[in-house]
Every structure is written in C-alpha cells, then in structure tokens.
Scaffold this active site. Structure first.
Site, short mmCIF file in Angstrom:
data_model
loop_
_atom_site.label_atom_id
_atom_site.label_comp_id
_atom_site.label_asym_id
_atom_site.label_seq_id
_atom_site.Cartn_x
_atom_site.Cartn_y
_atom_site.Cartn_z
N ASN A 174 78.65 70.57 27.74
CA ASN A 174 79.02 70.80 26.36
C ASN A 174 79.97 71.65 25.99
OD1 ASN A 174 76.93 69.54 24.98
ND2 ASN A 174 75.24 71.00 26.04
N HIS B 266 82.00 71.28 22.80
CA HIS B 266 81.19 70.36 21.89
C HIS B 266 80.67 71.31 20.91
CE1 HIS B 266 81.79 67.70 24.91
NE2 HIS B 266 80.97 66.54 24.43
N1 GLY Z 1 77.56 64.44 27.83
C1 GLY Z 1 77.12 65.90 28.03
C2 GLY Z 1 75.49 65.63 28.99
O1 GLY Z 1 75.47 64.45 29.62
O2 GLY Z 1 74.87 66.45 29.22
#
Ligand code: GLY
Length: 367
Positions: A250, A253
């Site tokens: 993340n 994110h």
């Molecule tokens: N895209 C973040 C995850 O797969 O944990």
C-alpha cells in the site's frame, strides 16, 4: 513462456506470461480447472479489440456466457457484483464452474468478488489487460468493490470484498498495444512501488527502457512484469491476508486513495499512487526515516515516466488529512502509514499530523 508460482494458504497457482498467449487461454484454463461451464466477465473497452481472440481459444466442449462490465470506479459497486451473480444463475453455473475476469484491475476485482461469493465461491481465472493489473491487481487474491462514504463524502475504495485466489493468472503483453499511454503510465506507478519495496534495480530498468515500455514493447514488458511480480509474490507469500507485511504493497495508497476520490482532480489510480508515493517519501523524511535524496528519487522516477508528482490543482490540506481516516489500515482510529525507510518500507504508527500535512503540502495541498 515465463511461469511464476504463487503459493499462499488460499491456493497455489501459476502466473504465465507470454506474448501471444491470448488465443490459447482456453487450453491453459483446462490445465488448472476441470469444469467446462463458465462466465467470462469482460471490460467493455477491450471486448472489441480482444474479446473474440480470447473466446476463440475455448473449444466446443465449453458452455460460456459473457458479460460486459463498465469498468469505472463509480461502477465498481455491489450492484455490479449482483448483476454478475444474476448472469451466473442465468448461465446455469454450479460449484464446478468458472469465472474468467478479462480486463484491468476493476474488472478483476468485481469479477473476483462475484466468483468469491457465488455459491460461496467458485473458480476464478484472471486474464489482465492493463499493465497495472498485470504487475499488481491480478495477483494476490484481493477482490472487492467501493462503498459510498457516510455523509456523501465520495467513494471508499475497496471497502467490501474478499480474499479469493485465482486458479491461474494468464498474461499476454501483446494486449497492451491497444492500451492508452496514460494507462501504461499508471501501471508503471505500481512497478515503481515494487522497486521501493524490494527491487531498487527496477528504477534503473524503467529509466533505461522508458520509451520501449511506453511503446508496449512485448519483450521489455515481459521482463518488467516478471520483475515487478517477483517482488509482489515474495510479499504476499509471507502474508496473504495483510496481517502485517502485505501492507507494504500500500505504499503511496493511503495518500493516493484520498486524492483519487476527489472527483474534480480527475486522477487515475496509478496517477494518484504516484503522487502518494512522493507524499509518503516526504512524510518519511519529515520524521527522519530517510534523507531528502529518497524524496528526490521518488519525484524523479515518477516525473521521468510522465506521471504527476503534484496535485493538478490545490486541495485543502485539512480536508485531505480528515479523509485519510477511512483508510483500511486505520486501527482504533489510529492512522497507519506505509513509509520508506533505510531498507524497503515499513508500517508506521503515530505519525505526527504536522508531518502528514507537510507531506501533503509538498505535493501541492493548500491551507
Ligand atoms: N495491491 C495491493 C495488494 O495486492 O495487496
């Protein structure tokens, strides 16, 4: 063909990467799944250039229904999953049946959640058609939809969902020829993220192959996908369900999801993550985890591939900080941020609000 193996408690499965594998998807599915009935969920945008090619590889033993999906964040919602459940029923799918998700990250998440919940779970195969889905979203079993936030405060990303591992992920880099360059850049944001997490050499690879990547050169894309996925697979094999280390994925994110949900900014996920990674690097610098050179490195690599490092227009810093509380990593009201450190990235608690605000200001937030 490059074959990587994912091995987590929820399943062991191959990721197969080869330019030109699309017409052979049917046969490749048969090597991991016995049933011959399924629903193919296709992003409507790729139905016309690639849908026929995909379907041509399933022989006459198959009974396949297809469903087009409007693959937007606004349509990534419970109603889309309910619609797919209805299609599964109409197509007579049973517990031995299969859902194929053919599209980008949104398609995979929605089709995956439908597969995870129909009859309490049926088989899933993902055929990603964006760079972002190839290097990240299609691998690791995260499925889900967005939820409207209380008080009409926009969309909460991926707040309802399930971990549901696919039986296989089948990657054909040739499909990227029809992907707009803006979307290729968005995929590069996740590759840069994987560089920070576990393969700093990826920065050099991306920098020296920038033109070939943005031209969707199949050989370069194959290497890029393989390298980025090796990082992701090593993370999820240690923590399938994000009890700890997977949160590293993340990076960028928590900041990114906030600006992605501000409609007026019109930012794609990868663009928001790019801004979020620069903010995370600055935040790490503010609390003494990294030197200024890491902030510069994040900004330089993001800008060099044409991704934004700052907000397209200023947003009030207090509103941005307030919106961060809806992040899934928040525990007992305590914000947890993934920040770069001396060796990879870590989850950091108790980050002073002033450091978070300083990070937001670095990427263009206003007071
Ligand atoms: N895209 C973040 C995850 O797969 O944990």
């Amino acid at each position: 063909m490059i074959e990587l193996k994912v091995s987590v408690p929820g399943g062991t499965y191959p990721v197969k990467i080869e330019a030109g594998l699309l017409p052979r998807v049917g046969g490749l599915v048969e090597s991991v799944h016995e049933g011959r009935r399924g629903l193919v969920v296709m992003d409507q945008n790729i139905q016309s250039p690639h849908g026929e090619t995909l379907l041509s590889g399933f022989d006459s033993q198959w009974t396949l229904a297809t469903d087009g999906l409007i693959a937007t964040e606004a349509n990534k919602k419970q109603e889309a999953v309910s619609g797919l459940h209805q299609s599964c029923l109409e197509a007579g799918l049973d517990r031995g049946s299969l859902v194929v998700g053919f599209g980008g990250g949104i398609t995979g998440d929605v089709a995956g959640f439908a597969a995870a919940s129909f009859l309490r779970g049926i088989a899933l195969v993902l055929v990603p058609t964006t760079l972002l889905a190839m290097v990240d979203a299609a691998v690791g079993g995260k499925t889900g939809v967005n939820l409207p936030l209380p008080g009409g405060k926009g969309l909460g990303k991926n707040l309802a969902g399930a971990f549901w591992q696919p039986k296989a992920v089948l990657v054909d880099p040739l499909v990227l020829h029809t992907l707009p360059v803006r979307d290729l850049r968005c995929g590069l944001a996740e590759c840069i993220k994987h560089g920070f997490i576990g393969d700093p050499g990826l920065f050099e690879f991306i920098d020296s192959n920038r033109q070939a990547i943005l031209a969707a050169d199949p050989a370069v894309i194959t290497t890029l996908v393989e390298r980025a996925l090796r990082v992701k697979i090593s993370v999820i094999e240690q923590d399938e369900r994000e009890a700890g280390g997977r949160a590293a994925l993340n990076l960028g994110h928590t900041f990114g999801h906030v600006v992605e949900s501000v409609e007026a900014l019109d930012l794609r996920h990868g663009e928001a993550v790019a801004i979020g990674m620069v903010a995370a690097a600055q935040c790490a610098h503010e609390i003494g985890r990294v030197g200024k050179e890491v902030v510069d490195q994040a900004r330089d690599i993001v800008v060099s591939v044409g991704l934004p490092a700052t907000l397209p227009s200023p947003v009030d810093v207090n509103a941005l900080v307030a919106a961060m509380q809806f992040d899934k990593k928040t525990l007992d009201g305590q914000l947890r941020l993934v920040l770069p450190g001396q060796d990879g990235v870590d989850i950091v608690e108790d980050v002073p609000t002033e450091a978070v605000k300083a990070a937001w200001r670095t990427v263009g937030a206003g007071d």
